[in-house]
Design a protein around this motif. Structure first.
Motif, PDB file in Angstrom:
ATOM      1  N   LYS A   3      15.829  -9.849 -10.433  1.00 30.86           N
ATOM      2  CA  LYS A   3      17.060 -10.544 -10.837  1.00 30.86           C
ATOM      3  C   LYS A   3      17.686 -11.216  -9.628  1.00 30.86           C
ATOM      4  O   LYS A   3      17.370 -10.887  -8.470  1.00 30.86           O
ATOM      5  CB  LYS A   3      18.051  -9.570 -11.473  1.00 30.86           C
ATOM      6  N   TYR A   4      18.569 -12.165  -9.925  1.00 31.22           N
ATOM      7  CA  TYR A   4      19.432 -12.777  -8.927  1.00 31.22           C
ATOM      8  C   TYR A   4      20.854 -12.292  -9.197  1.00 31.22           C
ATOM      9  O   TYR A   4      21.342 -12.359 -10.329  1.00 31.22           O
ATOM     10  CB  TYR A   4      19.389 -14.302  -9.016  1.00 31.22           C
ATOM     11  N   ILE A   5      21.506 -11.764  -8.162  1.00 33.22           N
ATOM     12  CA  ILE A   5      22.874 -11.273  -8.300  1.00 33.22           C
ATOM     13  C   ILE A   5      23.733 -12.121  -7.367  1.00 33.22           C
ATOM     14  O   ILE A   5      23.892 -11.803  -6.185  1.00 33.22           O
ATOM     15  CB  ILE A   5      22.969  -9.783  -7.924  1.00 33.22           C
ATOM     16  N   GLY A   6      24.244 -13.224  -7.896  1.00 36.01           N
ATOM     17  CA  GLY A   6      24.944 -14.167  -7.034  1.00 36.01           C
ATOM     18  C   GLY A   6      23.955 -14.770  -6.060  1.00 36.01           C
ATOM     19  O   GLY A   6      22.984 -15.428  -6.440  1.00 36.01           O
ATOM     20  N   ASP A   7      24.201 -14.526  -4.768  1.00 41.55           N
ATOM     21  CA  ASP A   7      23.273 -15.029  -3.750  1.00 41.55           C
ATOM     22  C   ASP A   7      22.248 -13.959  -3.353  1.00 41.55           C
ATOM     23  O   ASP A   7      21.434 -14.192  -2.462  1.00 41.55           O
ATOM     24  CB  ASP A   7      24.054 -15.450  -2.506  1.00 41.55           C
ATOM     25  N   ALA A   8      22.275 -12.789  -3.997  1.00 37.09           N
ATOM     26  CA  ALA A   8      21.340 -11.707  -3.669  1.00 37.09           C
ATOM     27  C   ALA A   8      20.101 -11.797  -4.549  1.00 37.09           C
ATOM     28  O   ALA A   8      20.152 -12.263  -5.687  1.00 37.09           O
ATOM     29  CB  ALA A   8      22.018 -10.347  -3.848  1.00 37.09           C
ATOM     30  N   VAL A   9      18.989 -11.309  -3.983  1.00 37.00           N
ATOM     31  CA  VAL A   9      17.712 -11.290  -4.701  1.00 37.00           C
ATOM     32  C   VAL A   9      17.205  -9.856  -4.726  1.00 37.00           C
ATOM     33  O   VAL A   9      17.197  -9.171  -3.698  1.00 37.00           O
ATOM     34  CB  VAL A   9      16.661 -12.186  -4.020  1.00 37.00           C
ATOM     35  N   MET A  10      16.793  -9.394  -5.913  1.00 30.68           N
ATOM     36  CA  MET A  10      16.134  -8.100  -6.041  1.00 30.68           C
ATOM     37  C   MET A  10      14.704  -8.339  -6.511  1.00 30.68           C
ATOM     38  O   MET A  10      14.472  -9.056  -7.487  1.00 30.68           O
ATOM     39  CB  MET A  10      16.855  -7.199  -7.041  1.00 30.68           C
ATOM     40  N   ALA A  11      13.745  -7.774  -5.785  1.00 33.88           N
ATOM     41  CA  ALA A  11      12.327  -7.939  -6.133  1.00 33.88           C
ATOM     42  C   ALA A  11      11.632  -6.603  -5.960  1.00 33.88           C
ATOM     43  O   ALA A  11      12.145  -5.682  -5.311  1.00 33.88           O
ATOM     44  CB  ALA A  11      11.667  -8.999  -5.263  1.00 33.88           C
ATOM     45  N   TYR A  12      10.439  -6.489  -6.552  1.00 33.93           N
ATOM     46  CA  TYR A  12       9.692  -5.242  -6.402  1.00 33.93           C
ATOM     47  C   TYR A  12       8.191  -5.510  -6.411  1.00 33.93           C
ATOM     48  O   TYR A  12       7.727  -6.549  -6.883  1.00 33.93           O
ATOM     49  CB  TYR A  12      10.067  -4.233  -7.497  1.00 33.93           C
ATOM     50  N   TRP A  13       7.469  -4.538  -5.861  1.00 30.42           N
ATOM     51  CA  TRP A  13       6.006  -4.570  -5.801  1.00 30.42           C
ATOM     52  C   TRP A  13       5.469  -3.227  -6.292  1.00 30.42           C
ATOM     53  O   TRP A  13       6.106  -2.187  -6.084  1.00 30.42           O
ATOM     54  CB  TRP A  13       5.515  -4.777  -4.369  1.00 30.42           C
ATOM     55  N   GLY A  14       4.309  -3.241  -6.908  1.00 27.25           N
ATOM     56  CA  GLY A  14       3.670  -2.001  -7.346  1.00 27.25           C
ATOM     57  C   GLY A  14       2.788  -2.251  -8.546  1.00 27.25           C
ATOM     58  O   GLY A  14       2.765  -3.352  -9.117  1.00 27.25           O
ATOM     59  N   PRO A  15       2.022  -1.226  -8.926  1.00 28.15           N
ATOM     60  CA  PRO A  15       1.140  -1.354 -10.095  1.00 28.15           C
ATOM     61  C   PRO A  15       1.954  -1.670 -11.347  1.00 28.15           C
ATOM     62  O   PRO A  15       3.090  -1.202 -11.482  1.00 28.15           O
ATOM     63  CB  PRO A  15       0.483   0.025 -10.189  1.00 28.15           C
ATOM     64  N   PRO A  16       1.443  -2.487 -12.275  1.00 19.53           N
ATOM     65  CA  PRO A  16       0.096  -3.061 -12.288  1.00 19.53           C
ATOM     66  C   PRO A  16       0.006  -4.432 -11.641  1.00 19.53           C
ATOM     67  O   PRO A  16      -1.010  -5.099 -11.760  1.00 19.53           O
ATOM     68  CB  PRO A  16      -0.173  -3.175 -13.793  1.00 19.53           C
ATOM     69  N   PHE A  17       1.083  -4.865 -10.962  1.00 17.40           N
ATOM     70  CA  PHE A  17       1.110  -6.219 -10.428  1.00 17.40           C
ATOM     71  C   PHE A  17       0.348  -6.331  -9.109  1.00 17.40           C
ATOM     72  O   PHE A  17      -0.265  -7.362  -8.827  1.00 17.40           O
ATOM     73  CB  PHE A  17       2.556  -6.677 -10.249  1.00 17.40           C
ATOM     74  N   VAL A  18       0.392  -5.299  -8.270  1.00 17.15           N
ATOM     75  CA  VAL A  18      -0.361  -5.274  -7.014  1.00 17.15           C
ATOM     76  C   VAL A  18      -0.933  -3.868  -6.842  1.00 17.15           C
ATOM     77  O   VAL A  18      -0.414  -2.906  -7.414  1.00 17.15           O
ATOM     78  CB  VAL A  18       0.528  -5.638  -5.805  1.00 17.15           C
ATOM     79  N   PRO A  19      -2.006  -3.703  -6.052  1.00 20.07           N
ATOM     80  CA  PRO A  19      -2.535  -2.357  -5.795  1.00 20.07           C
ATOM     81  C   PRO A  19      -1.487  -1.476  -5.128  1.00 20.07           C
ATOM     82  O   PRO A  19      -0.695  -1.944  -4.296  1.00 20.07           O
ATOM     83  CB  PRO A  19      -3.732  -2.626  -4.856  1.00 20.07           C
ATOM     84  N   ALA A  20      -1.472  -0.209  -5.500  1.00 19.99           N
ATOM     85  CA  ALA A  20      -0.452   0.716  -4.996  1.00 19.99           C
ATOM     86  C   ALA A  20      -0.464   0.816  -3.476  1.00 19.99           C
ATOM     87  O   ALA A  20       0.591   0.885  -2.838  1.00 19.99           O
ATOM     88  CB  ALA A  20      -0.670   2.103  -5.612  1.00 19.99           C
ATOM     89  N   GLU A  21      -1.659   0.789  -2.864  1.00 14.54           N
ATOM     90  CA  GLU A  21      -1.744   0.981  -1.418  1.00 14.54           C
ATOM     91  C   GLU A  21      -1.276  -0.248  -0.630  1.00 14.54           C
ATOM     92  O   GLU A  21      -1.071  -0.171   0.584  1.00 14.54           O
ATOM     93  CB  GLU A  21      -3.174   1.341  -1.016  1.00 14.54           C
ATOM     94  N   ARG A  22      -1.094  -1.407  -1.292  1.00 11.03           N
ATOM     95  CA  ARG A  22      -0.706  -2.627  -0.577  1.00 11.03           C
ATOM     96  C   ARG A  22       0.748  -3.028  -0.834  1.00 11.03           C
ATOM     97  O   ARG A  22       1.227  -4.017  -0.275  1.00 11.03           O
ATOM     98  CB  ARG A  22      -1.626  -3.786  -0.982  1.00 11.03           C
ATOM     99  N   GLN A  23       1.450  -2.298  -1.689  1.00 14.14           N
ATOM    100  CA  GLN A  23       2.774  -2.754  -2.099  1.00 14.14           C
ATOM    101  C   GLN A  23       3.735  -2.863  -0.925  1.00 14.14           C
ATOM    102  O   GLN A  23       4.483  -3.861  -0.813  1.00 14.14           O
ATOM    103  CB  GLN A  23       3.324  -1.833  -3.182  1.00 14.14           C
TER     104      GLN A  23
END
Length: 567
Positions: free
Chosen positions: A359-379
């Protein structure tokens, strides 16, 4: 209508033939498989356990001899009564265990004798059962002799016990020979049963293959017959499907018949229409949430259900420093233009490193990494690379800012703060009955937000949690920053600063020494060390200021942890 009945009758006839062949194949295979399963059950539940029981009996027999010698040795060397009692009980226990294992093996053999009707198997198993019966009689006599010898030892007749021991050794050797022979015969019976099982499986496979080949031949003949009657409309459908596969949805096949193929063509056209609608939805909502989530929700509606899922993810928060002052100087239109350009530049590294923008919260950005989008060991590594790339994008934004604002002088300074944490989160469709988003919840999300905010008090730009640091591979420039207790957490979290791609070992070593002195409460040494580093190092300058205050206050309960009370 006549053509409709003709196609239906052909398909029905082929289906009937195939079902008949399938039933014949299934019945024949089931009959053979039942015999195979019965034989496999005998091997698993009786042959193998009987073999294992005899193996255990052989081991227990050897342990009896060893325990008996220990008993005699202790008696000869004045062992205490408690030890002798334990050894005597151990001998009795092992003798009973060896006898019990042989009785169990005989029980398995009796079952196999009752179940088998092949003469070769029955003759072999009956012979082995007779020998085991004889072996039990030998063990019974041996146990009597053992008890006599133990009584002699306990009575102090060591000379008599020595003669008795030699006699027992000879009997033990004879029992062991019988056990080894019976053990080998049981193995031979097990191997015979296994070989027979393999033969049965091979025959079952051959029978199934033969019936399958016949069914395939008949199926090919039927397919050839249908092809001559259906090839043209099917080719049109195939061509249309190929166009859709290559991304073209401008397909509208003509419906030239009223049979099943005509209905199929009409359904195909309706399917293409639905795909067009989904593509429009994907294009529209792809601007509001990550396309991978949009695809997941379209292809898997179950993701929109209320049930959450616990996963280990890496969360990143990025916030613009100086946004409030900037927004006060701009019109709403200019403000939207500037913030959209800023968020576009900050989002590119996240997408380039396979992150998901939550999400975008005003000028802030929240992002995430992890399965199933990327391998767990590379997040964690991908999140850190994205953060470093965001710093590069910040320079680009600063260069564009004068043109965006229409200013050449007095351009407000803009910087960013980034917090990254790794840990358990709950992933799911979160919101009300009227509006939801596919997002994350949990302490890890809160920790990432707290670390982003904590940067302002340290002069750092990118702050990592300890769990993230452990997962980051080589190629990152990191240094331990502090033991920080953030709001909402009882225990201090070791945090790290990510400051670039090229490590500075000397500077990091000097900072680590200063930090160690700070944690020991050695204020003069810590002050001098941080003062040396403070020029050009905002974090060291922050610690220098903190140490000066601590040195003046001289806390008595100093632990080296720092509590961060603000959210």
């Amino acid at each position: 209508m006549a053509m409709l009945r003709s196609i239906g009758s052909k398909i029905f006839s082929i289906a009937l033939v195939l079902i008949t062949l399938m039933l014949i194949t299934s019945m024949g295979t089931s009959w053979v498989a039942r015999e195979v399963d019965e034989e496999l059950e005998r091997v698993e539940q009786h042959y193998v356990p009987a073999y294992a029981d005899l193996s255990q009996a052989e081991v227990k027999s050897l342990e009896v001899a060893l325990a008996l010698r220990q008993f005699v040795y202790q008696a000869e060397h004045g062992g205490d009564p408690a030890t002798l009692k334990l050894l005597r009980e151990r001998v009795d226990e092992l003798e009973s265990a060896a006898t019990a294992e042989i009785i169990k093996a005989r029980g398995q053999l009796k079952f196999l004798l009752a179940e088998n009707d092949a003469y070769a198997k029955v003759e072999r198993l009956a012979r082995l059962d007779t020998r085991l019966e004889f072996l039990l009689e030998m063990l019974e006599k041996y146990e009597v002799s053992v008890r006599d010898m133990i009584l002699a030892v306990e009575a102090g007749d060591l000379a008599g016990s020595e003669n008795q021991m030699r006699l027992l050794d000879r009997r033990r050797a004879e029992i062991n020979r019988h056990l080894e022979r019976d053990h080998a015969d049981m193995y031979a019976s097990l191997k015979y049963a296994s070989d027979n099982l393999q033969i049965m499986q091979h025959r079952a496979s051959q029978a199934s293959m033969a019936l399958t080949v016949i069914a395939c031949i008949l199926g090919l003949l039927a397919a050839g017959y249908l092809t001559r009657n259906l090839v043209r409309p099917v080719r049109r459908l195939l061509e249309g499907a190929r166009q859709v596969e290559h991304g073209s949805l401008e397909v509208d096949l003509p419906v030239r018949s009223r049979d099943e193929i005509g209905e199929l063509t009409q359904s195909f056209n309706m399917m293409v229409g639905e795909l067009k609608k989904k593509e429009r939805i994907r294009d529209t909502f792809g601007r509001y949430m990550d396309p991978r989530i949009v695809d997941g929700l379209l292809m898997r509606p179950d993701l929109a259900h209320d049930e959450g899922e616990r996963r280990v993810m890496t969360v990143l928060f990025c916030d613009m420093q100086g946004f409030t002052g900037l927004s006060e100087r701009l019109t709403p239109t200019a403000l939207v233009t500037v913030i959209n350009r800023y968020l576009t530049l900050m989002s590119e590294p996240i997408r380039a490193n396979d992150g998901v923008i939550d999400k975008y919260i005003g000028d802030a950005v929240m992002a995430y990494w992890g399965p199933p989008f990327v391998p767990a060991e590379r997040q964690a590594e991908l999140a850190c690379r994205a953060a470093l790339d965001m710093l590069d994008q910040l320079e680009r934004f600063r260069a564009e800012l004068p043109d965006l604002l229409g200013l050449r002088r007095e351009v407000p300074p803009i910087s960013i703060r980034i917090g990254i944490a790794t840990g358990d989160v709950v992933v799911g469709s979160i919101g009300s009955e009227f509006s939801r988003s596919y997002s994350l919840l949990g302490d890890t999300v809160n920790l990432a937000a707290r670390l982003e905010s904590a940067n302002r008090y340290y002069g750092s730009t990118i702050m990592l949690a300890e769990a993230t640091r452990r997962m980051v591979g080589p190629g990152m420039s990191l240094r331990e920053l502090d033991r920080l207790r953030v709001a909402g957490k009882q225990e201090a979290e070791v945090v790290y600063e990510l400051y670039g791609r090229q490590p500075q070992p000397q500077r990091d070593a000097a900072f680590a020494d200063a930090l160690a002195a700070y944690r020991r409460g050695d204020w003069p040494k810590a002050r001098n060390a941080f003062a040396t580093l403070a020029d050009g190092d905002a974090v060291a300058a922050t610690f220098l200021h903190r140490v000066e205050k601590l040195q003046a206050d001289a806390p008595t309960d100093w632990t080296g942890d720092w509590t961060f009370t603000e959210k």
